[in-house]
Design an enzyme around this catalytic site. Structure first.
Site, PDB file in Angstrom:
ATOM      1  N   LEU A 124       0.024  -2.419  32.187  1.00 54.39           N
ATOM      2  CA  LEU A 124       0.687  -1.873  33.366  1.00 54.39           C
ATOM      3  C   LEU A 124       1.963  -2.672  33.578  1.00 54.39           C
ATOM      4  O   LEU A 124       1.993  -3.884  33.314  1.00 54.39           O
ATOM      5  CB  LEU A 124      -0.194  -1.994  34.618  1.00 54.39           C
ATOM      6  CG  LEU A 124      -1.493  -1.196  34.674  1.00 54.39           C
ATOM      7  CD1 LEU A 124      -2.247  -1.523  35.961  1.00 54.39           C
ATOM      8  CD2 LEU A 124      -1.228   0.297  34.576  1.00 54.39           C
ATOM      9  N   ASP A 125       3.005  -2.025  34.069  1.00 56.25           N
ATOM     10  CA  ASP A 125       4.218  -2.752  34.429  1.00 56.25           C
ATOM     11  C   ASP A 125       3.891  -3.802  35.482  1.00 56.25           C
ATOM     12  O   ASP A 125       2.945  -3.649  36.266  1.00 56.25           O
ATOM     13  CB  ASP A 125       5.269  -1.798  35.022  1.00 56.25           C
ATOM     14  CG  ASP A 125       5.762  -0.771  34.019  1.00 56.25           C
ATOM     15  OD1 ASP A 125       5.584  -0.987  32.809  1.00 56.25           O
ATOM     16  OD2 ASP A 125       6.331   0.243  34.469  1.00 56.25           O
ATOM     17  N   ARG A 126       4.690  -4.854  35.528  1.00 57.44           N
ATOM     18  CA  ARG A 126       4.477  -5.912  36.513  1.00 57.44           C
ATOM     19  C   ARG A 126       4.366  -5.339  37.932  1.00 57.44           C
ATOM     20  O   ARG A 126       3.487  -5.723  38.715  1.00 57.44           O
ATOM     21  CB  ARG A 126       5.621  -6.928  36.452  1.00 57.44           C
ATOM     22  CG  ARG A 126       5.522  -8.023  37.512  1.00 57.44           C
ATOM     23  CD  ARG A 126       6.773  -8.891  37.545  1.00 57.44           C
ATOM     24  NE  ARG A 126       6.858  -9.749  36.375  1.00 57.44           N
ATOM     25  CZ  ARG A 126       6.293 -10.952  36.284  1.00 57.44           C
ATOM     26  NH1 ARG A 126       5.599 -11.436  37.299  1.00 57.44           N
ATOM     27  NH2 ARG A 126       6.430 -11.665  35.190  1.00 57.44           N
ATOM     28  N   ARG A 142       8.038   5.964  35.330  1.00 62.15           N
ATOM     29  CA  ARG A 142       9.253   5.645  36.081  1.00 62.15           C
ATOM     30  C   ARG A 142      10.473   6.317  35.461  1.00 62.15           C
ATOM     31  O   ARG A 142      11.322   6.874  36.178  1.00 62.15           O
ATOM     32  CB  ARG A 142       9.430   4.123  36.136  1.00 62.15           C
ATOM     33  CG  ARG A 142       8.325   3.420  36.923  1.00 62.15           C
ATOM     34  CD  ARG A 142       8.230   1.940  36.586  1.00 62.15           C
ATOM     35  NE  ARG A 142       9.473   1.240  36.858  1.00 62.15           N
ATOM     36  CZ  ARG A 142       9.673  -0.036  36.530  1.00 62.15           C
ATOM     37  NH1 ARG A 142       8.727  -0.720  35.896  1.00 62.15           N
ATOM     38  NH2 ARG A 142      10.811  -0.615  36.819  1.00 62.15           N
ATOM     39  N   THR A 194       3.549  -2.333  38.948  1.00 60.35           N
ATOM     40  CA  THR A 194       2.530  -1.309  39.147  1.00 60.35           C
ATOM     41  C   THR A 194       1.186  -1.954  39.448  1.00 60.35           C
ATOM     42  O   THR A 194       0.748  -2.858  38.737  1.00 60.35           O
ATOM     43  CB  THR A 194       2.403  -0.422  37.896  1.00 60.35           C
ATOM     44  OG1 THR A 194       3.680   0.142  37.590  1.00 60.35           O
ATOM     45  CG2 THR A 194       1.399   0.694  38.113  1.00 60.35           C
TER      46      THR A 194
END
Length: 224
Positions: free
Chosen positions: A53-55, A149, A57
């Site tokens: 997961l993105d930081r 995104r 998110t």
């Protein structure tokens, strides 16, 4: 202490907070804390991140407890056998179902989008006299870097709080007026077949405080 959403003898699933990286990336300026280290220390053994997961998110994140478990479930992700459901608050009104099929870095990338609710605030933001937002469900088939995104920004509905692909006017409005400083993207639900038992597992993450504040301001159901 991270919230454990599911654990069995091969996997542990946690609710990753926003602003926490999954693991060290080696990029300049990268700093902890890291979910990998936190989960390792919490369960008292080595763990392997099955996906990313993105930081910014938050939400459902799966770690394997051994290399074989990691390889088998990672293969299911790669084969698109895992159902991933995200929630996002985006700029503008998303009026109907959308499938974005747009490659990222030369690789295929597909995201299905479904509007859940819409809101309009009688507040000028940017060049518009009012501010419109949508709560959406995003279901990515693939797992490219920043896929949701980038796809949302590409159809002019950037995620609120996205400093890389978003709208700075709306980002600042949520920070200054509402005190919400997070990316409004959450990995809400993950459904997968446990490779060893064959059990079908669905895990859901609850809304955190920042998400709840944003939803309350817009009249959205935070647990939708």
């Amino acid at each position: 202490m991270l919230t454990v959403l599911h654990r069995d003898d091969r996997y542990v699933v946690i609710d990753k907070p926003p602003a926490m990286a999954v693991h060290p990336s080696g990029h300049a300026g990268d700093a902890g804390p890291y979910a990998l280290h936190a989960v390792r220390d919490q369960v008292g053994r080595h763990v392997w991140p099955v996906h990313r997961l993105d930081r910014g998110t938050s939400g459902v994140l799966v770690f394997a407890l051994d290399p074989e478990a990691n390889a088998r479930l990672a293969a299911a992700f790669a084969a698109r056998e895992v159902d991933k459901r995200y929630r996002a608050i985006v700029r503008g009104w998303v009026m109907g179902s959308i499938t974005v099929d747009r490659p990222i870095a030369g690789r295929d990338a597909v995201t299905h989008l479904e509007p859940l609710a819409r809101a309009e605030l009688d507040t000028p933001v940017g060049r518009y006299p009012t501010a419109r937002y949508s709560l959406i469900e995003a279901r990515p088939e693939t797992g490219r870097l920043h896929q949701i995104r980038r796809h949302l920004a590409g159809i002019d509905h950037p995620v609120v709080g996205d400093v890389n692909h978003g709208d700075r006017h709306h980002n600042h409005f949520f920070q200054d007026a509402l005190g919400v400083h997070r990316l409004l993207l959450m990995a809400r639900t993950l459904t997968f077949t446990q490779p060893f038992s064959g059990q079908r597992i669905t895990v859901s993450a609850p809304a955190d405080s920042g998400w709840c504040v944003a939803c309350a301001a817009l009249g959205f159901d935070a647990e939708a």
